[in-house]
Scaffold this motif. Structure first.
Motif, PDB file in Angstrom:
ATOM      1  N   TYR A  24      49.112  31.876  15.536  1.00 34.14           N
ATOM      2  CA  TYR A  24      48.726  32.959  14.633  1.00 34.14           C
ATOM      3  C   TYR A  24      47.371  32.681  13.991  1.00 34.14           C
ATOM      4  CZ  TYR A  24      53.785  33.089  15.063  1.00 34.14           C
ATOM      5  OH  TYR A  24      55.054  33.056  15.555  1.00 34.14           O
ATOM      6  N   GLU A  25      46.472  33.646  14.057  1.00 30.20           N
ATOM      7  CA  GLU A  25      45.203  33.552  13.339  1.00 30.20           C
ATOM      8  C   GLU A  25      45.277  34.499  12.152  1.00 30.20           C
ATOM      9  OE1 GLU A  25      40.438  33.682  14.025  1.00 30.20           O
ATOM     10  OE2 GLU A  25      41.613  35.215  15.038  1.00 30.20           O
ATOM     11  N   VAL A  26      44.954  33.965  10.977  1.00 30.45           N
ATOM     12  CA  VAL A  26      45.000  34.759   9.758  1.00 30.45           C
ATOM     13  C   VAL A  26      43.590  34.798   9.174  1.00 30.45           C
ATOM     14  CG1 VAL A  26      46.159  35.071   7.545  1.00 30.45           C
ATOM     15  CG2 VAL A  26      47.358  33.915   9.402  1.00 30.45           C
ATOM     16  N   VAL A  27      43.011  35.980   9.169  1.00 31.00           N
ATOM     17  CA  VAL A  27      41.633  36.141   8.707  1.00 31.00           C
ATOM     18  C   VAL A  27      41.593  36.243   7.183  1.00 31.00           C
ATOM     19  CG1 VAL A  27      40.906  37.207  10.866  1.00 31.00           C
ATOM     20  CG2 VAL A  27      41.675  38.650   8.987  1.00 31.00           C
ATOM     21  N   PRO A  28      40.420  36.029   6.578  1.00 38.14           N
ATOM     22  CA  PRO A  28      40.305  36.089   5.117  1.00 38.14           C
ATOM     23  C   PRO A  28      40.833  37.419   4.564  1.00 38.14           C
ATOM     24  CG  PRO A  28      38.290  35.216   6.056  1.00 38.14           C
ATOM     25  CD  PRO A  28      39.133  35.687   7.198  1.00 38.14           C
ATOM     26  N   GLY A  29      41.612  37.314   3.509  1.00 39.26           N
ATOM     27  CA  GLY A  29      42.168  38.490   2.846  1.00 39.26           C
ATOM     28  C   GLY A  29      43.390  39.086   3.511  1.00 39.26           C
ATOM     29  N   GLU A  30      43.827  38.508   4.638  1.00 35.81           N
ATOM     30  CA  GLU A  30      44.964  39.061   5.376  1.00 35.81           C
ATOM     31  C   GLU A  30      46.286  38.469   4.906  1.00 35.81           C
ATOM     32  OE1 GLU A  30      45.954  40.044   9.963  1.00 35.81           O
ATOM     33  OE2 GLU A  30      45.399  37.977   9.563  1.00 35.81           O
ATOM     34  N   ARG A  31      47.319  39.306   4.934  1.00 34.96           N
ATOM     35  CA  ARG A  31      48.703  38.868   4.721  1.00 34.96           C
ATOM     36  C   ARG A  31      49.399  39.023   6.071  1.00 34.96           C
ATOM     37  NH1 ARG A  31      52.893  38.882   0.611  1.00 34.96           N
ATOM     38  NH2 ARG A  31      54.873  39.362   1.607  1.00 34.96           N
ATOM     39  N   PHE A  32      49.900  37.940   6.603  1.00 35.25           N
ATOM     40  CA  PHE A  32      50.548  37.919   7.906  1.00 35.25           C
ATOM     41  C   PHE A  32      52.033  37.695   7.691  1.00 35.25           C
ATOM     42  CE2 PHE A  32      52.397  35.398  11.295  1.00 35.25           C
ATOM     43  CZ  PHE A  32      52.067  36.142  12.415  1.00 35.25           C
ATOM     44  N   GLU A  33      52.883  38.493   8.352  1.00 36.72           N
ATOM     45  CA  GLU A  33      54.337  38.322   8.298  1.00 36.72           C
ATOM     46  C   GLU A  33      54.894  38.302   9.706  1.00 36.72           C
ATOM     47  OE1 GLU A  33      56.606  40.849   5.734  1.00 36.72           O
ATOM     48  OE2 GLU A  33      55.033  40.888   4.217  1.00 36.72           O
ATOM     49  N   ARG A  34      55.830  37.401   9.928  1.00 36.97           N
ATOM     50  CA  ARG A  34      56.494  37.306  11.231  1.00 36.97           C
ATOM     51  C   ARG A  34      57.971  37.054  10.996  1.00 36.97           C
ATOM     52  NH1 ARG A  34      55.845  35.806  16.916  1.00 36.97           N
ATOM     53  NH2 ARG A  34      58.009  35.951  17.554  1.00 36.97           N
ATOM     54  N   THR A  35      58.823  37.963  11.484  1.00 37.66           N
ATOM     55  CA  THR A  35      60.271  37.783  11.440  1.00 37.66           C
ATOM     56  C   THR A  35      60.696  37.150  12.761  1.00 37.66           C
ATOM     57  OG1 THR A  35      60.530  39.729  10.039  1.00 37.66           O
ATOM     58  CG2 THR A  35      62.498  38.943  11.179  1.00 37.66           C
ATOM     59  N   PHE A  36      61.432  36.069  12.676  1.00 38.24           N
ATOM     60  CA  PHE A  36      61.835  35.343  13.874  1.00 38.24           C
ATOM     61  C   PHE A  36      63.145  35.910  14.420  1.00 38.24           C
ATOM     62  CE2 PHE A  36      59.257  32.161  11.544  1.00 38.24           C
ATOM     63  CZ  PHE A  36      58.238  32.064  12.480  1.00 38.24           C
ATOM     64  N   GLY A  37      63.098  36.390  15.649  1.00 37.47           N
ATOM     65  CA  GLY A  37      64.260  37.006  16.275  1.00 37.47           C
ATOM     66  C   GLY A  37      64.819  36.235  17.447  1.00 37.47           C
ATOM     67  N   ASP A  38      64.154  35.156  17.839  1.00 38.13           N
ATOM     68  CA  ASP A  38      64.600  34.358  18.977  1.00 38.13           C
ATOM     69  C   ASP A  38      64.565  32.875  18.633  1.00 38.13           C
ATOM     70  OD1 ASP A  38      64.821  36.532  20.908  1.00 38.13           O
ATOM     71  OD2 ASP A  38      62.633  36.612  20.824  1.00 38.13           O
ATOM     72  N   VAL A  39      65.521  32.139  19.164  1.00 37.96           N
ATOM     73  CA  VAL A  39      65.510  30.685  19.031  1.00 37.96           C
ATOM     74  C   VAL A  39      64.318  30.173  19.827  1.00 37.96           C
ATOM     75  CG1 VAL A  39      66.745  28.569  19.594  1.00 37.96           C
ATOM     76  CG2 VAL A  39      68.007  30.542  18.701  1.00 37.96           C
ATOM     77  N   ALA A  40      63.524  29.318  19.199  1.00 35.09           N
ATOM     78  CA  ALA A  40      62.321  28.823  19.873  1.00 35.09           C
ATOM     79  C   ALA A  40      61.739  27.633  19.135  1.00 35.09           C
ATOM     80  CB  ALA A  40      61.266  29.930  19.940  1.00 35.09           C
TER      81      ALA A  40
END
Length: 61
Positions: A24-40
């Motif tokens: 994941y790349e998160v640029v300045p001022g960004e809010r990143f969200e990721r919901t995990f749906g798979d075992v990994a």
């Protein structure tokens, strides 16, 4: 970092530079969200960690 299925990873970048956290790349001022749906296991480069790497484990319970 360890997560369970349906947990949410939230990264808020309040820095002036972009950051890589695994895939994941998160640029300045960004809010990143990721919901995990798979075992990994996700491994990769982390620009924030002194070792330069991160490992994210997602388990089913």
């Amino acid at each position: 970092m360890s997560f369970k299925l349906r947990d949410v990873l939230v990264i808020v970048n309040r820095d002036s530079a972009a950051h890589d956290i695994g895939p994941y790349e998160v640029v300045p001022g960004e809010r990143f969200e990721r919901t995990f749906g798979d075992v990994a296991v996700i491994s990769g480069y982390c620009s924030l960690h002194p070792s330069g790497s991160i490992r994210i484990s997602i388990n089913d319970g």
